[in-house]
Design an enzyme around this catalytic site. Structure first.
Site, mmCIF file in Angstrom:
data_model
loop_
_atom_site.group_PDB
_atom_site.id
_atom_site.type_symbol
_atom_site.label_atom_id
_atom_site.label_comp_id
_atom_site.label_asym_id
_atom_site.label_seq_id
_atom_site.Cartn_x
_atom_site.Cartn_y
_atom_site.Cartn_z
ATOM 1 N N GLY A 106 0.829 -1.217 0.000
ATOM 2 C CA GLY A 106 0.000 0.000 0.000
ATOM 3 C C GLY A 106 0.852 1.250 0.000
ATOM 4 O O GLY A 106 2.087 1.193 -0.062
ATOM 5 N N ASN A 128 -3.074 -8.583 0.562
ATOM 6 C CA ASN A 128 -4.084 -9.259 -0.275
ATOM 7 C C ASN A 128 -4.411 -8.419 -1.523
ATOM 8 O O ASN A 128 -5.311 -8.752 -2.274
ATOM 9 C CB ASN A 128 -5.360 -9.559 0.526
ATOM 10 C CG ASN A 128 -6.160 -8.310 0.858
ATOM 11 O OD1 ASN A 128 -5.720 -7.189 0.622
ATOM 12 N ND2 ASN A 128 -7.361 -8.497 1.402
ATOM 13 N N GLY A 132 -3.720 -2.270 -2.341
ATOM 14 C CA GLY A 132 -2.290 -2.185 -2.628
ATOM 15 C C GLY A 132 -1.989 -2.588 -4.056
ATOM 16 O O GLY A 132 -2.803 -3.239 -4.713
ATOM 17 N N LEU A 157 -1.051 -16.929 9.515
ATOM 18 C CA LEU A 157 0.168 -17.033 8.709
ATOM 19 C C LEU A 157 1.286 -17.472 9.644
ATOM 20 O O LEU A 157 1.526 -16.841 10.662
ATOM 21 C CB LEU A 157 0.484 -15.660 8.096
ATOM 22 C CG LEU A 157 1.795 -15.544 7.336
ATOM 23 C CD1 LEU A 157 1.724 -16.293 6.014
ATOM 24 C CD2 LEU A 157 2.127 -14.079 7.058
ATOM 25 N N LEU A 167 0.127 -3.038 8.893
ATOM 26 C CA LEU A 167 -0.556 -1.928 8.216
ATOM 27 C C LEU A 167 -1.692 -2.384 7.322
ATOM 28 O O LEU A 167 -2.325 -1.576 6.648
ATOM 29 C CB LEU A 167 0.463 -1.140 7.380
ATOM 30 C CG LEU A 167 1.508 -0.370 8.175
ATOM 31 C CD1 LEU A 167 2.875 -0.950 7.956
ATOM 32 C CD2 LEU A 167 1.492 1.081 7.832
ATOM 33 N N TYR A 219 -14.223 0.747 10.555
ATOM 34 C CA TYR A 219 -12.800 1.078 10.580
ATOM 35 C C TYR A 219 -12.390 1.559 11.972
ATOM 36 O O TYR A 219 -11.485 1.004 12.597
ATOM 37 C CB TYR A 219 -12.521 2.171 9.539
ATOM 38 C CG TYR A 219 -11.082 2.611 9.483
ATOM 39 C CD1 TYR A 219 -10.140 1.898 8.762
ATOM 40 C CD2 TYR A 219 -10.671 3.765 10.158
ATOM 41 C CE1 TYR A 219 -8.810 2.307 8.713
ATOM 42 C CE2 TYR A 219 -9.348 4.181 10.105
ATOM 43 C CZ TYR A 219 -8.431 3.453 9.380
ATOM 44 O OH TYR A 219 -7.126 3.872 9.337
ATOM 45 N N GLU A 237 1.325 -11.115 27.534
ATOM 46 C CA GLU A 237 2.305 -11.997 26.866
ATOM 47 C C GLU A 237 3.678 -11.347 26.689
ATOM 48 O O GLU A 237 4.540 -11.900 26.010
ATOM 49 C CB GLU A 237 1.777 -12.419 25.484
ATOM 50 C CG GLU A 237 0.382 -13.025 25.474
ATOM 51 C CD GLU A 237 0.342 -14.395 26.122
ATOM 52 O OE1 GLU A 237 1.401 -15.040 26.229
ATOM 53 O OE2 GLU A 237 -0.758 -14.811 26.552
ATOM 54 N N THR A 249 -1.930 11.193 5.850
ATOM 55 C CA THR A 249 -0.629 11.077 5.194
ATOM 56 C C THR A 249 -0.856 11.254 3.697
ATOM 57 O O THR A 249 -1.879 10.812 3.174
ATOM 58 C CB THR A 249 -0.063 9.664 5.428
ATOM 59 O OG1 THR A 249 -0.440 9.256 6.732
ATOM 60 C CG2 THR A 249 1.419 9.608 5.248
#
Ligand SMILES: O=C(O)[C@H]1O[C@H](OP(=O)(O)OP(=O)(O)OC[C@H]2O[C@@H](n3ccc(=O)[nH]c3=O)[C@H](O)[C@@H]2O)[C@H](O)[C@@H](O)[C@@H]1O
Length: 284
Positions: A106, A128, A132, A157, A167, A219, A237, A249
């Site tokens: 992205g 994904n 991006g 993953l 991000l 969001y 943890e 940005t």
């Protein structure tokens, strides 16, 4: 029938005509060849003699040979599929980190990838490609320190790394409102999948305007839960966590139709349109 028109003489006449035509053609070719600017150099090159040796001045043949040598090297590099990458620093094994950047294809992520790569780290991008673009990181593809994985972080993953910059999330309102449930999943499940350890963007003294049911909630609330989870993992943890809240940005590689205020202003200015300032300029 006269002697001039007899068969053998006619044949001789034909052959003489053809020989004259061939001679004229050769003459024209020679004149043309000597008018070509490279002909002298090519002749010298083919005969292996330099201009300096021939005329005692210049050295144009040596230049040409140097140019040819450079071109040959370029062709060899292309044949071997070698790519020229931006310069990266060399880090010793002790200082070099394995870093995962989710959403690294992205706008913000790809600039972070550039910085980390140039610092000499090993960078893995997971994206994904919802918003991006491969082209944002294509200048690193094939580099020994770089890896690009097409993967949706909503799914686990398993990968061993030293740091994670998380991000991955649709960022502009039209994108994150396109599929609110997916936005929530990416920011919650996706963040859980990444927590081991975790860093993600959003001035920490900003607490936002909470609205858990509005169109932007997918969001805002997703990011809030993600932050809460990060600090829960830190406490429980001992995961080392940093949270960065970045706002508006802008810069190269940003989507033209991102939908946020700065890109909207730039686009309107470029199109010579009036600039839209909402709510009397109290809020963007
Ligand atoms: O301003 C901010 O607060 C945002 O800044 C950046 O977002 P940005 O780079 O501006 O947006 P994009 O160019 O859309 O980058 C997001 C990346 O995440 C990826 N993504 C999105 C959604 C998803 O489910 N998975 C995923 O990998 C997209 O394909 C894209 O590469 C961060 O990536 C966002 O997490 C942050 O919310």
């Amino acid at each position: 029938m006269t002697l001039w028109n007899s068969l053998p003489l006619r044949m001789i006449r034909k052959k003489v005509k053809m020989a004259v035509v061939c001679l004229c053609f050769l003459l024209a070719l020679t004149v043309f060849y000597h008018q070509l600017p490279v002909s002298a150099d090519v002749t010298r090159l083919l005969s292996g003699r330099s201009a300096g040796a021939e005329g005692g001045e210049g050295g144009g043949g040596a230049d040409l040979q140097e140019e040819l040598r450079k071109m040959e090297n370029k062709i060899k590099t292309l044949e071997q599929g070698k790519k020229i990458y931006p310069e990266v620093k060399f880090l010793t094994y002790k200082d070099r980190k394995r870093i995962l950047v989710t959403g690294g294809a992205g706008f913000v992520g790809s600039h972070l990838v550039d910085r980390l790569m140039m610092q000499g780290h090993e960078v893995t991008v997971v994206d994904n490609f919802f918003t991006g673009r491969k082209r944002n990181v294509e200048h690193w593809v094939g580099h020994e320190n770089f890896e690009l994985l097409h993967h949706d972080i909503v799914n686990p993953l398993y990968i061993e790394v030293d740091q994670i910059y998380h991000l991955a999330s649709p960022a502009s309102p039209p994108n994150y409102m396109y599929n609110p449930i997916k936005t929530l999943k990416t920011n919650t499940l996706g963040t859980i999948n990444m927590l081991d350890p975790e860093i993600h963007p959003q001035n920490e003294d900003y607490w936002g305007h909470v609205n858990p049911i509005g169109p932007r909630a997918c969001y805002d609330e997703g990011k809030r839960v993600a932050e809460t989870m990060c600090y829960a993992y830190e406490k429980q943890e001992n995961v080392e966590v940093r949270v960065a809240r970045i706002f508006n940005t802008f810069g190269p590689r940003m989507h033209m139709n991102d939908g946020r205020v700065v890109s909207n202003f730039i686009l309107q200015a470029l199109q010579n349109e009036s600039i839209t300032v909402r709510m009397g300029g109290q809020r963007p």
